[in-house]
Write an enzyme that holds these catalytic residues in place. Structure first.
Site, PDB file in Angstrom:
ATOM      1  N   LYS A   9       0.837  -1.195   0.000  1.00 37.77           N
ATOM      2  CA  LYS A   9       0.000   0.000   0.000  1.00 37.77           C
ATOM      3  C   LYS A   9       0.879   1.255   0.000  1.00 37.77           C
ATOM      4  O   LYS A   9       2.099   1.164   0.228  1.00 37.77           O
ATOM      5  CB  LYS A   9      -0.920  -0.046   1.235  1.00 37.77           C
ATOM      6  N   TYR A  49     -12.377  -2.794  -3.554  1.00 38.47           N
ATOM      7  CA  TYR A  49     -12.947  -2.840  -2.199  1.00 38.47           C
ATOM      8  C   TYR A  49     -14.481  -2.859  -2.220  1.00 38.47           C
ATOM      9  O   TYR A  49     -15.099  -2.382  -1.269  1.00 38.47           O
ATOM     10  CB  TYR A  49     -12.456  -1.649  -1.379  1.00 38.47           C
ATOM     11  N   ASN A 112      -1.720  -0.418   7.331  1.00 36.22           N
ATOM     12  CA  ASN A 112      -1.223  -1.780   7.596  1.00 36.22           C
ATOM     13  C   ASN A 112      -0.361  -2.352   6.465  1.00 36.22           C
ATOM     14  O   ASN A 112      -0.234  -3.559   6.302  1.00 36.22           O
ATOM     15  CB  ASN A 112      -2.370  -2.717   7.996  1.00 36.22           C
ATOM     16  N   HIS A 115      -1.670  -5.551   1.240  1.00 35.24           N
ATOM     17  CA  HIS A 115      -2.941  -6.239   0.983  1.00 35.24           C
ATOM     18  C   HIS A 115      -2.640  -7.624   0.435  1.00 35.24           C
ATOM     19  O   HIS A 115      -1.693  -7.790  -0.341  1.00 35.24           O
ATOM     20  CB  HIS A 115      -3.764  -5.470  -0.064  1.00 35.24           C
ATOM     21  N   GLU A 126      -9.326 -10.115  -8.119  1.00 33.50           N
ATOM     22  CA  GLU A 126      -8.449  -8.951  -7.923  1.00 33.50           C
ATOM     23  C   GLU A 126      -7.356  -8.875  -8.999  1.00 33.50           C
ATOM     24  O   GLU A 126      -7.035  -7.803  -9.492  1.00 33.50           O
ATOM     25  CB  GLU A 126      -7.837  -8.996  -6.518  1.00 33.50           C
TER      26      GLU A 126
HETATM   27  P1  IDP Z   1      -7.650  -7.297   4.824  1.00 30.79           P
HETATM   28  O1  IDP Z   1      -6.880  -6.168   4.177  1.00 30.79           O
HETATM   29  O2  IDP Z   1      -6.855  -7.953   5.932  1.00 30.79           O
HETATM   30  O3  IDP Z   1      -8.217  -8.293   3.833  1.00 30.79           O
HETATM   31  P2  IDP Z   1     -10.332  -6.154   5.072  1.00 30.79           P
HETATM   32  O4  IDP Z   1     -11.311  -6.498   6.154  1.00 30.79           O
HETATM   33  O5  IDP Z   1     -10.625  -6.632   3.675  1.00 30.79           O
HETATM   34  O6  IDP Z   1      -8.896  -6.631   5.566  1.00 30.79           O
HETATM   35  O7  IDP Z   1     -10.220  -4.555   5.043  1.00 30.79           O
HETATM   36  C1  IDP Z   1      -9.557  -3.873   4.012  1.00 30.79           C
HETATM   37  C2  IDP Z   1      -8.695  -2.789   4.596  1.00 30.79           C
HETATM   38  O8  IDP Z   1      -9.509  -1.768   5.141  1.00 30.79           O
HETATM   39  C3  IDP Z   1      -7.798  -3.258   5.759  1.00 30.79           C
HETATM   40  O9  IDP Z   1      -6.577  -3.778   5.314  1.00 30.79           O
HETATM   41  C4  IDP Z   1      -7.641  -2.001   6.584  1.00 30.79           C
HETATM   42  O10 IDP Z   1      -6.553  -1.207   6.102  1.00 30.79           O
HETATM   43  C5  IDP Z   1      -8.939  -1.254   6.337  1.00 30.79           C
HETATM   44  N1  IDP Z   1      -9.913  -1.507   7.419  1.00 30.79           N
HETATM   45  C6  IDP Z   1     -10.585  -2.632   7.658  1.00 30.79           C
HETATM   46  N2  IDP Z   1     -11.393  -2.511   8.717  1.00 30.79           N
HETATM   47  C7  IDP Z   1     -11.238  -1.238   9.144  1.00 30.79           C
HETATM   48  C8  IDP Z   1     -11.819  -0.497  10.217  1.00 30.79           C
HETATM   49  O11 IDP Z   1     -12.668  -0.986  10.988  1.00 30.79           O
HETATM   50  N3  IDP Z   1     -11.382   0.789  10.338  1.00 30.79           N
HETATM   51  C9  IDP Z   1     -10.461   1.339   9.502  1.00 30.79           C
HETATM   52  N4  IDP Z   1      -9.891   0.665   8.488  1.00 30.79           N
HETATM   53  C10 IDP Z   1     -10.287  -0.597   8.307  1.00 30.79           C
END
Ligand code: IDP
Length: 149
Positions: A9, A49, A112, A115, A126
């Site tokens: 990212k 997304y 984080n 992805h 994707e």
């Molecule tokens: P993943 O990236 O581990 O698959 P997902 O649930 O698909 O996780 O969420 C996509 C991205 O959205 C996450 O990597 C994170 O950066 C962000 N995200 C997910 N849940 C939250 C939240 O509750 N608050 C803020 N950002 C979130």
């Protein structure tokens, strides 16, 4: 062979740690079959997304993901989708084990670093969004004989 979509990212690119993510997948034995830097559009990220489109954090992720280039990659190998998720660690870096990318390099959920596709079906979906078919390269590596029985 299974394939997955892994992306560094904008935070990971800006912090100059793309090589750390690449190294983890290479060291494990997975094969890089597609790689490019992308300034992703709003349309592309909305498609990527789509499952989060109605979540309150959706505008924040999209704004963050358009804030700088993303390193988009295709990695190939046995069980690479599940193993790839393990290499990246839990979504919230505070819950991610040390030794994983998010555990070692992240603090906040919204920063984080990376992805990774969460299923074989998501990976195929994707990869189609991020790559054209000719951008994914098919080739043999001699080390495969030493990685697989
Ligand atoms: P993943 O990236 O581990 O698959 P997902 O649930 O698909 O996780 O969420 C996509 C991205 O959205 C996450 O990597 C994170 O950066 C962000 N995200 C997910 N849940 C939250 C939240 O509750 N608050 C803020 N950002 C979130």
């Amino acid at each position: 062979m299974e394939r997955t979509f892994i992306a560094v990212k904008p935070d990971g690119v800006q912090r100059s740690i793309t090589h750390k993510i690449i190294a983890k997948f290479e060291e494990k034995g997975y094969k890089l079959t597609g790689i490019k830097l992308v300034n992703a559009s709003l349309e592309l990220l909305t498609e990527h997304y789509i499952e989060h489109k109605d979540k309150p954090f959706f505008p924040k992720i999209v704004s963050f993901m358009t804030s700088g280039p993303i390193l988009a990659m295709c990695w190939e190998g046995n069980d690479v989708v599940k193993q790839g998720r393990k290499i990246l660690g839990a979504t919230n870096p505070l819950n991610a084990d040390l030794g994983t990318i998010r555990g070692d390099y992240g603090i906040d959920m919204g920063r984080n670093v990376c992805h990774g596709s969460d299923s074989v079906e998501s990976a195929e979906r994707e990869l189609k969004i991020w790559f054209s078919p000719e951008e994914i390269v098919s080739y043999k590596k001699d080390e495969e004989a030493w990685l697989y029985e």
